[in-house]
Design a protein around this motif. Structure first.
Motif, mmCIF file in Angstrom:
data_model
loop_
_atom_site.group_PDB
_atom_site.id
_atom_site.type_symbol
_atom_site.label_atom_id
_atom_site.label_comp_id
_atom_site.label_asym_id
_atom_site.label_seq_id
_atom_site.Cartn_x
_atom_site.Cartn_y
_atom_site.Cartn_z
ATOM 1 N N TRP A 1 -30.254 -12.387 3.827
ATOM 2 C CA TRP A 1 -30.285 -13.526 2.924
ATOM 3 C C TRP A 1 -31.519 -14.386 3.201
ATOM 4 O O TRP A 1 -31.719 -14.854 4.315
ATOM 5 N N LYS A 2 -32.372 -14.550 2.192
ATOM 6 C CA LYS A 2 -33.598 -15.347 2.251
ATOM 7 C C LYS A 2 -34.604 -14.817 3.274
ATOM 8 O O LYS A 2 -35.544 -15.506 3.639
ATOM 9 N N GLY A 3 -34.402 -13.582 3.726
ATOM 10 C CA GLY A 3 -35.318 -13.004 4.700
ATOM 11 C C GLY A 3 -36.506 -12.319 4.055
ATOM 12 O O GLY A 3 -37.590 -12.263 4.648
ATOM 13 N N VAL A 4 -36.315 -11.771 2.853
ATOM 14 C CA VAL A 4 -37.397 -11.103 2.131
ATOM 15 C C VAL A 4 -37.964 -12.100 1.125
ATOM 16 O O VAL A 4 -37.352 -12.373 0.093
ATOM 17 N N ILE A 5 -39.126 -12.678 1.444
ATOM 18 C CA ILE A 5 -39.744 -13.708 0.599
ATOM 19 C C ILE A 5 -40.856 -13.062 -0.220
ATOM 20 O O ILE A 5 -41.821 -12.523 0.338
#
Length: 512
Positions: free
Chosen positions: A105-109
């Protein structure tokens, strides 16, 4: 000759088979997959990858996501390592059924000075992607249809651009968020799109619905912090908003009069409890009203029991939530709702215990015993979630009925409606007498129904009236056959002498 008969022997065969299948497919057996047409799996690692690799494993991962998309065939899964990817992604119309799956979660920007993700094709799925546009650009623009967005985060730095624009049809967005820094959240153009369990922010407008954006579904979402409108439905029709929270908005809703709002929570409403978790007065807004607003945040959790004590207990929880309603991103609340059966009976008390055991010791829900004493105390059925009824005779279906609460009814419209019958399971805590409440439409073509509990007649209800009346509540005393699950049956057995037919139109049933 032998090599010509078996061109994929040895390592070459294994490489080919791995490229077009996954280990799960191997387990099923190659005979289940058209040869050469299985699902392909590619890997992307922005730190250690290289676009000159084959992308078939983490050791040989690609460096950029767009290169993986370019190399992908339809039905390809693309797994993406956490990291920041400075690229603008586009999925063209020639590729469909791709899956882009981020590590966390929200790690791949995915950050771009353009639209971060442009989805033109259909039937793709996206999970755990943080889409970030720099400047006046959408974080995501989806013009294709039947796409799925789950656990995605949308952000744009533009002051006049929406974070997420959805112009395709039949898309699903779930457990996703728009950033609390955006001025405009979601811009909706398409039809039959669904938003579920989302947290949507917009300092100006959270959701804007344009002309011809029809038949959408918005439920179990929260709309935050709008200075103009949380929902601006200047266009569209038959969009249904139910079981949502409207928090800290100057104006909750502007509607063109053609959309439906039901059983939502509004923090600027008077929210006087009628004893069953519903406010005593409708919530009015420009262009319409919500006839059944709930009295506390996530208050629909209590409606299945219709118990004032439980409403107060849930209110005690929600009143102590942080202003953004997160409570660890609502994980605890979701743990309850995700484990509820469709009839809301909450068979698994572990879900409630999981919530209460993890609450801070601030005095809310300290009396767990009272909650457990009230669990399953009451039962509630409604036509929006009508999968838990069984047709014994006749033709029954859920049809739109704009004058009725919920906007629909379960009806037995047919040429020969006499003896039409349905059955519905319900829970009773004991064999003590209860009151069955039926919210219905009465009119000059309605019949008389006989109510049975486990085969024993409880009496009749006449649904006739000379003129059509909405939201009429008929009551009858019933005696459960046992403590536990009973079977309620409604059979059309007659009609009033003044009635011309045997119709039955019901939208809700509950016990008190």
């Amino acid at each position: 000759m032998f090599d010509r008969l078996y061109p994929f022997r040895g390592l070459e065969w294994r490489r080919y088979f791995h490229q077009y299948t996954t280990p799960r497919d191997w387990k099923r057996g190659a005979r289940d997959i058209p040869f050469g047409l299985g699902a392909k799996t590619l890997y992307v690692d922005g730190t250690n990858g290289n676009d000159h690799n084959d992308g078939l494993s983490w050791k040989t991962a690609f460096k950029t996501i767009q290169h993986a998309i370019d190399e992908a065939d339809s039905w390809t899964n693309i797994f993406i390592k956490d990291g920041t990817y400075s690229e603008a992604l586009s999925i063209p119309s020639g590729k469909s059924s791709l899956s882009l799956i981020g590590e966390s979660w929200k790690g791949v920007i995915i950050s771009a000075e353009d639209t971060a993700l442009d989805v033109i094709s259909d039937s793709n799925s996206f999970m755990n992607l943080y889409l970030k546009a720099i400047g006046e650009h959408y974080a995501c623009l989806a013009t294709g249809g039947r796409n799925i967005f789950k656990n995605c985060f949308f952000e744009t730095s533009g002051s006049s651009t929406h974070a997420f624009a959805l112009s395709g049809d039949d898309n699903l967005v779930s457990h996703s968020e728009t950033s609390d820094s955006v001025a405009f959240g979601v811009h909706l153009f398409g039809c039959r799109n669904e938003f579920a369990h989302c947290r949507l922010f917009g300092s100006n407008t959270v959701l804007r619905i344009e002309e011809d954006s029809d038949d959408g579904l918005f439920h179990d979402c929260s709309f935050f912090n709008a200075s103009a409108y949380a929902v601006y439905a200047g266009g569209g029709s038959n969009n249904l908003f139910y079981h949502n929270n409207f928090i800290n908005n100057t104006n909750a809703i502007y509607d063109n009069g053609y959309n439906k709002f039901l059983e939502n929570f509004y923090d600027d409403h008077s929210n006087i409890d009628n004893g069953f978790g519903i406010a005593t007065s409708p919530y009015s807004f420009t262009g319409g009203s919500d006839p059944r607003p709930v009295v506390c945040r996530n208050g629909w959790l209590a409606l299945s029991w219709a118990d004032a004590d439980l409403v107060a207990a849930i209110k005690a929880v929600t009143d102590n939530l942080p202003d953004n309603g997160s409570l660890n991103d609502l994980a605890a609340i979701r743990a309850v709702t995700d484990n509820l059966p469709d009839n809301g009976s909450l068979n698994d008390l572990a879900a409630i215990r999981a919530v209460t055991d993890n609450l801070p010791d601030n005095g809310s829900l300290n009396d767990l015993a009272s909650i457990l004493a009230n669990q399953k105390k009451y039962w509630h059925w409604h036509a929006l979630h009508s999968d838990d009824y069984h047709v014994i005779a006749g033709t029954w279906s859920v049809v739109d009925y704009s004058g009725q609460h919920l906007g629909c009814v379960l009806s037995n419209y047919s040429a020969a409606a006499l003896n039409d019958e349905i059955s519905v399971p319900f829970f009773a805590p004991s064999t003590s007498a209860l009151t069955l409440n039926i919210r219905c439409v009465t009119n000059s073509v309605s019949g008389i129904i006989t109510v049975y509990v486990d085969g024993q007649s409880q009496g009749t209800l006449d649904l006739y009236s000379a003129s059509e009346q909405y939201n009429v509540i008929k009551t009858i005393s019933i005696t459960p056959a046992r403590a536990g699950i009973n079977i309620l049956r409604l059979r059309v057995t007659d009609h009033n002498a003044s009635s011309s037919d045997y119709w039955c139109l019901i939208s809700e049933m509950w016990l008190s």
